[in-house]
Design a protein around this motif. Structure first.
Motif, short mmCIF file in Angstrom:
data_model
loop_
_atom_site.label_atom_id
_atom_site.label_comp_id
_atom_site.label_asym_id
_atom_site.label_seq_id
_atom_site.Cartn_x
_atom_site.Cartn_y
_atom_site.Cartn_z
N VAL A 79 -7.86 1.70 0.06
CA VAL A 79 -6.73 1.18 -1.38
C VAL A 79 -5.79 0.17 -0.65
O VAL A 79 -5.50 -0.49 -0.88
CB VAL A 79 -6.93 2.02 -2.63
N LEU A 80 -4.80 1.05 -0.25
CA LEU A 80 -3.92 0.47 0.38
C LEU A 80 -3.96 -0.68 1.59
O LEU A 80 -3.20 -1.76 1.38
CB LEU A 80 -2.67 2.13 0.80
N GLU A 81 -4.40 -0.31 2.33
CA GLU A 81 -4.71 -1.17 3.15
C GLU A 81 -4.82 -2.48 2.48
O GLU A 81 -4.56 -3.85 2.95
CB GLU A 81 -5.39 -0.44 4.61
N THR A 82 -6.43 -2.64 1.87
CA THR A 82 -6.86 -3.58 0.85
C THR A 82 -5.81 -4.26 0.64
O THR A 82 -5.83 -5.60 0.43
CB THR A 82 -7.70 -3.19 0.50
N ASN A 83 -4.42 -3.36 0.08
CA ASN A 83 -3.72 -4.30 -0.77
C ASN A 83 -2.17 -4.74 -0.25
O ASN A 83 -1.59 -4.68 -0.42
CB ASN A 83 -3.81 -3.83 -1.88
N GLY A 84 -2.04 -5.15 0.88
CA GLY A 84 -0.80 -5.02 2.25
C GLY A 84 0.06 -4.38 2.30
O GLY A 84 0.36 -4.59 2.91
N VAL A 85 -0.66 -2.63 2.44
CA VAL A 85 0.26 -1.54 2.73
C VAL A 85 -0.13 -1.23 3.95
O VAL A 85 -1.63 -0.33 3.87
CB VAL A 85 0.49 -0.48 1.81
N ARG A 94 -2.51 14.31 6.03
CA ARG A 94 -1.24 13.79 5.84
C ARG A 94 -1.43 12.05 5.96
O ARG A 94 -1.63 11.50 7.21
CB ARG A 94 -0.03 13.63 6.69
N LEU A 95 -0.99 11.13 4.78
CA LEU A 95 -1.45 10.02 4.66
C LEU A 95 0.40 9.39 4.94
O LEU A 95 1.40 9.94 3.96
CB LEU A 95 -1.75 9.37 3.05
N ASN A 96 0.91 8.02 5.97
CA ASN A 96 1.67 7.86 6.00
C ASN A 96 2.32 6.33 5.91
O ASN A 96 1.15 5.61 5.89
CB ASN A 96 2.94 8.13 7.93
N VAL A 112 6.53 2.11 0.50
CA VAL A 112 6.83 3.24 -0.76
C VAL A 112 6.58 2.97 -1.43
O VAL A 112 6.17 3.17 -2.95
CB VAL A 112 8.02 4.44 -0.47
N GLU A 113 7.71 2.33 -2.62
CA GLU A 113 7.55 1.14 -3.72
C GLU A 113 6.49 0.82 -4.00
O GLU A 113 5.53 0.79 -5.01
CB GLU A 113 8.90 0.85 -4.08
N LYS A 114 6.30 -0.11 -2.38
CA LYS A 114 5.03 -0.83 -3.26
C LYS A 114 3.64 -0.62 -3.05
O LYS A 114 2.71 -0.01 -3.55
CB LYS A 114 4.38 -2.16 -2.26
N ALA A 115 3.36 0.87 -2.56
CA ALA A 115 2.26 1.90 -2.31
C ALA A 115 2.20 2.66 -3.49
O ALA A 115 1.11 2.78 -4.32
CB ALA A 115 3.09 3.11 -1.02
N ASP A 116 3.49 2.99 -4.63
CA ASP A 116 3.40 3.57 -5.91
C ASP A 116 3.00 2.98 -6.82
O ASP A 116 2.55 3.30 -7.92
CB ASP A 116 5.02 3.80 -6.06
#
Length: 78
Positions: free
Chosen positions: A23-29, A53-55, A61-65
């Motif tokens: 999900v994070l990678e698909t959204n550019g993180v 662990r997810l790093n 961090v804020e974008k991932a949140d």
């Protein structure tokens, strides 16, 4: 200058960890998992030692949140 990498979340399940990572990678993180092999060889439930662990980069961090707070995930994937 190197970017700072931080521990963002931990998971007991590799499936859950990979769903959140995707999900994070698909959204550019950019992110990566660590401790996957250790956790599969020596599964320790509810233990930080055996957790996957997810790093992420500290700056993301804020974008991932934000992404995860607006994405429909099951309770176990959060």
């Amino acid at each position: 200058m190197e970017k700072e990498i931080v521990l963002y979340r931990t998971f007991d399940s590799p499936v859950e960890a990979n769903i959140v990572k995707d999900v994070l990678e698909t959204n550019g993180v950019p992110c990566f998992l660590s401790n996957e092999i250790f956790s599969s060889v020596l599964p320790l439930t509810n233990s930080e030692v055996g957790a996957i662990r997810l790093n992420v980069f500290a700056e993301d961090v804020e974008k991932a949140d934000t992404i995860l707070s607006t994405t429909q995930l099951t309770e176990s994937e959060k």
